[in-house]
Every structure is written in C-alpha cells, then in structure tokens.
Design a protein around this motif. Structure first.
Motif, PDB file in Angstrom:
ATOM      1  N   GLY A 133     -91.965  67.027  12.408  1.00  0.00           N
ATOM      2  CA  GLY A 133     -91.635  65.800  13.140  1.00  0.00           C
ATOM      3  C   GLY A 133     -91.317  64.653  12.208  1.00  0.00           C
ATOM      4  N   ILE A 134     -92.143  64.471  11.178  1.00  0.00           N
ATOM      5  CA  ILE A 134     -91.903  63.378  10.231  1.00  0.00           C
ATOM      6  C   ILE A 134     -90.626  63.643   9.440  1.00  0.00           C
ATOM      7  N   GLY A 135     -90.406  64.914   9.063  1.00  0.00           N
ATOM      8  CA  GLY A 135     -89.180  65.246   8.346  1.00  0.00           C
ATOM      9  C   GLY A 135     -87.936  64.951   9.160  1.00  0.00           C
ATOM     10  N   MET A 136     -87.971  65.279  10.449  1.00  0.00           N
ATOM     11  CA  MET A 136     -86.827  65.003  11.322  1.00  0.00           C
ATOM     12  C   MET A 136     -86.614  63.503  11.490  1.00  0.00           C
ATOM     13  N   GLN A 137     -87.712  62.771  11.621  1.00  0.00           N
ATOM     14  CA  GLN A 137     -87.586  61.319  11.757  1.00  0.00           C
ATOM     15  C   GLN A 137     -87.026  60.697  10.479  1.00  0.00           C
ATOM     16  N   LYS A 138     -87.436  61.219   9.321  1.00  0.00           N
ATOM     17  CA  LYS A 138     -86.885  60.711   8.063  1.00  0.00           C
ATOM     18  C   LYS A 138     -85.395  61.004   7.986  1.00  0.00           C
ATOM     19  N   SER A 139     -85.010  62.223   8.359  1.00  0.00           N
ATOM     20  CA  SER A 139     -83.593  62.577   8.334  1.00  0.00           C
ATOM     21  C   SER A 139     -82.787  61.677   9.269  1.00  0.00           C
TER      22      SER A 139
END
Length: 776
Positions: free
Chosen positions: A707-713
């Motif tokens: 989730g955090i990775g997708m939000q960063k992307s």
C-alpha cells in the motif's frame, strides 16, 4: 514658433525619459521573482488650432501598466498549490517507504527468526539452550515492534512540528498581506502601485504553497479578502487572522488546525485545505496512523496467538504454560484503548477476543442520556454509523449498566458512561483505538526457558455427523488429568427405570429392582403376591397374570417360593415375548405379602470407554456413582463429571436426540519431549488467521508495504504531472508578464535615440530663437 518647438522638444524629452525609466526598471528586475513587466502607455497631446489647421503639441505619458493577466495568475496560484501538495506528499511517502523497507522489514525478519528458533526447538524440545534461543528471538521480535512504533511516532511528531513551523509562516504571510492592503488603501492611486501589487501576488503565490488560496476583490476597496482551504478567511481587509495547532478532543494527539478570532480558536476543516498543509495532514492521518494501526494489529495478532498456544500447553515442569508475551487484555490495556474527554467519568474496557476479525482504525462511540435510558451511536473506522440488519441502532438503548457489546473481534464493556448517573440530556463522544499502541505494548514476560510450553494436550471432541439433534459437546477445561487419557463415546439412550416397593408386609423378605435392566418392552405397574401354597405370582395393573420363568426356563404363571432361580432372580416375559430379569426377592416373605414394581423409560447419557468397551462410572448431581445420567443434564452448567474426578471434564448442551452420540479423545496433559505446541506455533507463520481468514500476520506487513509503495508511486507520478502543469502555468505568466532582455535592450536604444532627438529639437528651438533675437 521657437517657443512651440521648444515645448515639443520638452514633451518628447519627458516622455522618452519616462520610457527609459520604465525600461531600466524592467531590466533591473529581470530576475526579481514575481515581477511583472511594466509598459508605458504613451499618447499624443491634443492638437492646437492655428491658422486654419491643427498642429500637434507633442506627447505625454497617460499611464504605466503591468503586463498582467488575472486568469494566468490564478492558474499559476492553483498549480502552485497542487505542485507543493504533491511534492510534500512525495517527500513523506519516501520516508515511509524507507520505513517499510528497513525498520518494518526488520520486524518481519525478527518474527521469522522467532518461528525458525521454535522450529529448531521442536526437534529438541527439552534442550535448554534451544529454549533460551527462542526467548532471545521473542525479545528481538518484541523490540523490533517497539522500534517500528517509535519510528512511526517520530515521523508523526516531525509532521506536527512541520505543521507548527508552516503555520508560523502562514500567519506572517497573512500579516504581510494585511499590511499591503493597508498601504494600497492609504496611498494615492494605490491600484497603480505596480510593484506593491506584484509583491501582493508574490505573497499570495507563496501562501498557495501551504494551502489552497482564493482571492476575492472587495467592491469599493483595494483591500482584497484572502480565503484559505474550503472557506476560512485568513485576511479580511486590513485585518489578519491567526492559525495555530490545537489538541484534538478527545484524542489529544490528533492535533488540528484552528483559526483564532479573538479569544476563540475554531478548528477548521482540513479535508480540502490543500497545499503543503493538506498533504501533511493527509499523510499523518491517513498513512502514518494507518501504519501504526497495522503494525499494532500485527503485534496483537502475533503475541495473542502465541500466548493462547502457550497457555493451552504444559511447560517443561509439567505445569500449565504461561504467557510468553504481554497479555493484550491486561487490565491496563483494556482501558488504554479508550480516549475520552478530560474529566470524563466514562469507564469502558476494550477486550481483544478474535484477532481474525480485527480491523485497523478508530471507532467513535457517542452516548446520550435522557434521564432514564442510555442511547448509543457507534461509528466504524470508515466513519459510517453501524446498524443492525434491520436498520436499528447497533447498540440498543438500555437503562442498565454494565453493558457488553461485540464488534469486529472486540468486546466493549461499558461499566460507567459519563457518571453514576449522568445528568439528564448529557452526551459524550469517546474514541476507541484498539490497535494504535499494539506495537508499543508488546513485550516478553517470560525469563525462564523451562516455561515454554512445548506439549499440548490433544483433546478431540466430535459429534457424529449423523446426529439428528443440535446439542454441542465441549471441554470444561483445557487440561484434563492423565488418568482420563483415552477414547470415549457418549451416547444418548432411552432406557428403563425400575422402582421396587414392599411397604406394609409382615414378612422380612428383601425385594429389589435390578438397575439397568433392559425392560423397555415391559413398561407398566406390577404386583407380586405370595399365596398360602407358598407360590408366587405376578399381575399387571389390570389384574392380568404375567408369565414368569422358572429355574428350568419354562414359562409359568406361578413360581415356588422361596425362589429357586439363580440369585433369587425374578424374570418376566415382556409384551414382545422377550425375557427380562427385573428384580430379586429373598426368603422371609409371609403369606399374603405383596410387592410392587414400576417400570418406566427415560432419556439418559452414558459414557463408554471404546478401548475397553465398558461404561464409565459417573457422578450424579448428588455425588452418587452411576453409569447413566438423566438427560438433559440437570446441573446448571450441563456438566459431566467422571466418578474418579472432583472437577467436571465435559459439558453437553440440551437438544440431543436419542441415538445421537459423540466421540471424545483425551490426551495426556504432560509428556517429556512433547513438541505438539511448538509445531502449532510454527503454523502461525503462514496460517491465514487474520483479516477474516484472508491473511497471515506477515501478510499484513506485505499489504502495508504494498500500500505504501503504491502510494509513493502515485505520489511520484502526481508530482511529475503537477510539475508539468506548474511549468506550463509559469511559462504562460512569463510570456505575459516576464521581462525579455532583448526586447528591453531594443527599447532602451529606441528611447535613447528618441531622447537624443528630442534634445536636438530643443537645440534647434534655441538656435532659431537666438537667430530671431539677433535679427531684431
């Protein structure tokens, strides 16, 4: 004529001088941020009538204007807000992504190390060195959770500090804008003070970095109104409001932005505030807090499942296992999960029951009291009010406390709400945070490696799938004595009950019914009589003779008395022709003595040892040893107690039917070298015991990291798009308002030549005047 020529030269000289001044001012400010190129509006002076013709009288400067387009400027302000919001979000998402790739992943690695140490211990369950390794791994896992919590709270604290610093700058900008409004109103023709207007627009664009800005022109005044967010006024005329961070209610850590008017501070809506402030609030409330909840849910799921297994097994000393990690339902933690207003008398316990049903986020509970009943409104983590299937309130109104409510794997026990009793009309809202501090609270409670419970008593309780009833069989204790280890079958039967009577006889013979006789086909009331010929006969309640079996096996209506059958047994022929031994009658009966026998049936419960095929002795409610208990069970808790034990072992609810049966396997409570519990602990590593059976504990981290990775992307992509929009808006403003040095240099030469030409006109006028004077 010389005089007119001189005036023409002067007007040209003056206009050229102003053009040079403005051009030079533009060149000087070519690198000044927010500067708008100024343009001179030069016009021809009114012509004069002379000699039948109009003759020009030179030029003048009508005005100096800004090269400015309000629509382009507004677009730049909006794109500034969007760009800064995406940049701030991108920066913080980078930090959080770094957290999941370092600190949080260390927590997962520590958990895996714990599982691996348990796996090694299961091969050598009695080895103290391996046991000590498990304790050290448990300590490391707990500390990793603690460190993750500390890292996230530090990031959260930094965000709050950045909010404070940002608000200080926003307040300063508000004061500067108010001061500019004051100057614009006080200066003559303030609306023509282009440099001051540029400064105003520059301050607005800087303010737009921190929040969404809307500028409204005030009719009849040069003092613009500056609105931030979704409608809160920062600057009104020459007055500026102040913003500050205020503690939340009842969550003091949930700091909110408030606008100060006089002595009052009113929290403003942060959902649409935009800019850097909006990004920081969104990161704090939607990402950091969610991450804290997820790490807390992981810690609670991990520690509670291990503790439950620990407490269901026996340690190396043979004692019941104790908790390895901090009890998630300790008295302190039960109350810590509730945030209530200062001074509140509310007392609520929040217990973790089912980790599989736990959800991340805050619940909100609003309570009101009308003088008689308490009414409740419960809101889920998404902010939706929870309802029953029929649309009624999730928690029904009541006039009695305490009250227990089950929701999402939690048990809320409302002991006291607002007071005892609260005032009529009083209401209150509390916040329930079941997961928030889970990663901070985990710790290791055990220091003796012998306390690790490797052996787990294997008890299996199963209902026959062909049962027609709905009764449930369960254990009353997690641990049963080793003396009961074995396999059993519990049967619900319908059997005969025989009651013998011999009151009022003159003889001394003893008449006893045979307990457990299979007399289901001989139900009825019977009378046995001894006659004068020393014969014994039996009749039913209608007076009909009942056939008896003599010592040769023949059917007769009378037997010799005293009985000559084995054991003085009285055997009758039942209605279906079967022979049933129902009673014994000793010698000593007098002629005319009568004996009564009542045969009836009832439902009973028996326990049979399937290994020896024998019925087990049980205790009835009076403590007597029996082999069958009346069913349904008549004690309060529906318990079954073996005769050799003081405490009950099993419990069977009502609603079983005759013919139903249950199988029970009871294992040994202690076993040297037992590792069944350690094997079960290993399974938690991959078992889907969270998220309603969809995730393991470690899967929760994978979901958080993804989730955090997708939000960063998404933040990276949004920042790129907003940068393009900002660059385009900046270019539009630059094309309209920016200073072009090539153009200004050309203007400088042009107006310089004009200035020189105007000077020459004045020289010609002087020479002409001098010539005229000499001629005179």
């Amino acid at each position: 004529m010389a005089s007119d020529l001189m005036q023409l030269g002067i007007s040209g000289l003056r206009t050229s001088q102003k053009q040079l001044d403005v051009t030079s001012h533009n060149i000087s400010n070519v690198h000044t941020p927010g500067y708008s190129r100024q343009v001179v509006d030069q016009k021809a002076a009114d012509a004069q009538w002379s000699g039948g013709n109009y003759y020009g009288s030179g030029a003048y400067i009508d005005s100096v204007n800004r090269a400015y387009d309000q629509f382009a400027a507004r677009e730049l302000t909006l794109s500034t807000t969007q760009l800064e919001e995406s940049n701030v979000r991108q920066q913080h998402m980078m930090m959080l992504d770094d957290f999941t790739s370092k600190s949080a992943v260390n927590t997962v690695n520590s958990m895996n190390d714990f599982y691996n140490s348990v796996r090694s211990l299961s091969d050598h369950p009695n080895d103290l060195g391996s046991r000590q390794t498990v304790l050290e791994s448990a300590n490391q896992a707990a500390k990793s959770f603690n460190n993750s919590y500390e890292t996230l709270t530090n990031i959260r604290r930094d965000v709050n500090e950045q909010l404070d610093v940002t608000l200080e700058r926003v307040n300063a900008l508000g004061q500067e804008l108010a001061a500019i409004n004051t100057s614009l109103q006080e200066l003559p023709d303030g609306d023509k003070n282009h440099d001051l207007l540029d400064k105003q627009r520059g301050l607005i664009n800087e303010l737009a970095k921190y929040t969404k800005v809307t500028v409204l022109a005030d009719k009849g005044s040069l003092a613009d109104k500056v609105i931030i967010g979704s409608g809160d006024t920062l600057v009104s005329g020459v007055e500026s409001s102040q913003l500050k961070m205020v503690s939340g209610d009842p969550d003091l850590e949930d700091k909110q932005i408030a606008i100060v008017n006089g002595d009052q501070a009113k929290a403003i809506k942060s959902d649409h505030i935009g800019g850097g402030l909006g990004a920081m609030l969104s990161i704090r409330d939607d990402v950091i807090d969610k991450s804290l909840d997820e790490m807390g849910r992981m810690a609670i799921g991990f520690s509670k499942q291990i503790n439950d297994l620990q407490q269901s097994g026996t340690d190396l000393t043979g004692a019941m296992g104790s908790a390895l990690f901090t009890d998630v339902n300790s008295p302190t933690l039960l109350k810590e999960r509730v945030l209530k207003p200062l001074g509140s008398q509310t007392d609520i316990d929040v217990k973790i029951d089912d980790v599989n049903a736990l959800k991340a986020g805050d619940y909100k509970l609003t309570t009101s009291f009308d003088g008689t009943d308490y009414s409740f409104r419960l809101f889920d983590p998404a902010g939706n009010e929870m309802k029953q299937a029929d649309g009624s309130a999730y928690i029904a109104a009541t006039d009695t406390l305490p009250l227990e409510v089950n929701v999402d794997g939690l048990t809320l026990t409302m002991n006291t709400m607002m007071g005892t009793p609260p005032a009529t009309g009083q209401s209150e809202t509390v916040i329930i945070q079941p997961m928030r501090r889970g990663a901070a609270n985990i710790g290791v409670e055990m220091n003796d490696p012998r306390g690790l419970a490797g052996h787990r008593q294997t008890n299996i309780v199963e209902a026959n799938p062909n049962n027609t009833g709905t009764a449930q069989l369960s254990q009353t204790s997690q641990q049963t004595p080793d003396a009961l280890a074995g396999s059993y079958q519990i049967d619900i039967i319908n059997s005969a009950d025989l009651v013998a009577g011999n009151t009022g006889n003159s003889g001394t013979a003893t008449f006893e019914a045979i307990s457990g006789a299979a007399a289901e086909n001989a139900v009825g009331n019977y009378v046995i009589t001894v006659n004068a010929a020393n014969k014994l006969s039996m009749a039913d309640d209608s007076g009909n003779a009942v056939k008896l079996i003599d010592d040769t096996g023949a059917e007769v209506t009378e037997l010799d008395y005293p009985l000559t059958t084995t054991g003085n047994t009285l055997t009758m022929v039942a209605s279906d022709g079967s022979q049933v031994s129902v009673a014994t009658l000793g010698a000593g009966a007098a002629v005319g003595d009568t004996f009564t026998l009542e045969i009836k049936t009832s439902d009973k419960l028996t326990v049979r040892n399937t290994q020896t095929n024998t019925l087990m002795d049980l205790k009835d409610d009076a403590g007597n040893t029996v082999q069958a208990l009346a069913y349904p069970l008549t004690n309060v808790n529906k318990e079954i107690t073996f005769a050799s034990q003081t405490a009950p072992t099993l419990s069977l609810s009502d609603d079983a039917n005759v013919g139903d049966n249950f199988s029970v396997t009871l294992g040994r409570s202690s076993a040297v070298g037992g590792n069944t519990n350690f094997l079960a602990m290993q399974q938690i590593q991959h078992e889907k015991t969270m998220n309603e059976g969809k995730s393991s504990v470690i899967d929760l981290f994978e979901g958080l990291a993804t989730g955090i990775g997708m939000q960063k992307s998404n933040a990276d992509k949004t920042a790129e798009v907003n940068q393009l929009d900002f660059d385009a808006a900046s270019e539009r403003v630059s094309n309209i308002s920016g200073v072009n040095l090539d153009e200004e240099a050309a203007n400088l030469m042009k107006f310089q030549q004009s200035y020189m030409a105007s000077s020459r006109i004045m020289s010609v006028a002087k020479e002409t005047f001098d010539t005229l004077m000499r001629a005179v």
